[in-house]
Design an enzyme around this catalytic site. Structure first.
Site, PDB file in Angstrom:
ATOM      1  N   HIS A  46       0.855  -1.189   0.000  1.00 57.90           N
ATOM      2  CA  HIS A  46       0.000   0.000   0.000  1.00 57.90           C
ATOM      3  C   HIS A  46       0.890   1.238   0.000  1.00 57.90           C
ATOM      4  CE1 HIS A  46       1.167  -0.510   4.199  1.00 57.90           C
ATOM      5  NE2 HIS A  46       1.065   0.807   4.260  1.00 57.90           N
ATOM      6  N   HIS A 132       5.642   5.764  -0.850  1.00 57.84           N
ATOM      7  CA  HIS A 132       6.395   4.550  -1.167  1.00 57.84           C
ATOM      8  C   HIS A 132       5.572   3.328  -0.801  1.00 57.84           C
ATOM      9  CE1 HIS A 132       7.178   5.199   3.093  1.00 57.84           C
ATOM     10  NE2 HIS A 132       7.384   3.886   3.178  1.00 57.84           N
TER      11      HIS A 132
END
Length: 186
Positions: A46, A132
């Site tokens: 995620h 990220h």
């Protein structure tokens, strides 16, 4: 230390199944050249927008009630996978990640979610947003990490972001992140 029965929460961009599969295949192909100690389960990939930590029920419910009005006005948008990188010490990094190309849309969504969390009373990390996807944690190589191995992740895979999720962390499970509430974009 997390107390039994007390879960941590975070708001994140949910990745489509094809992105999780792409990253899972990339990890399988490159895991030996990047000996990290703990690899993230592909279902747990995620992009975190706001880490809440433990959330009092009242504050959590305020967030669940308020995010549809904020995120429901935001259009879906496209992100592209970009490169791999690390956080932490250069020779022994603690986080190994994939990122996306810069996106004003992603930054706008993150700022709105962050502001709403602050307004509700959550104490959030004040570090700048570095979008990220964590792939692994804790360098475990016999040799020091070689930053010259950091490259583009390949393929420039593009995907549509169409929902944001409030996840609940279950450290005793694999995968360990469970969708608590889902907020579709317009």
């Amino acid at each position: 230390m997390v107390q039994v029965g007390k879960h941590h929460y975070f708001v994140a961009v949910k990745l489509p199944a094809e992105v999780k599969a792409f990253l899972q295949n990339w990890v399988k192909d490159h895991q030996e050249e990047f000996p990290f100690g703990r690899w993230v389960h592909p279902e747990d990939f995620h992009i975190t927008l706001a880490f809440l930590g433990f959330a009092e029920e009242e504050m959590k419910q305020k967030l669940v009630r308020s995010l549809p009005g904020i995120l429901g006005q935001e259009p879906t948008f496209t992100l592209k996978l970009n490169k791999i990188g690390t956080f932490g010490a250069v020779k022994k990094p603690r986080i190994f990640w994939a990122d996306t190309e810069h996106s004003d849309d992603l930054n706008r969504i993150q700022q709105k979610v962050y502001r709403q969390c602050i307004d509700i009373g959550f104490e959030l990390d004040k570090k700048p947003f570095r979008p990220h996807i964590t792939l692994a944690r804790k360098w475990n190589g016999d040799q020091d990490f070689n930053p010259e191995k950091l490259t583009e992740i390949g393929g420039q895979l593009a995907f549509t972001v169409n929902e944001v999720v409030l996840y609940e962390t279950h450290l005793d499970q694999t995968p360990k992140y469970v969708e608590y509430a889902v907020f579709p974009l317009r």
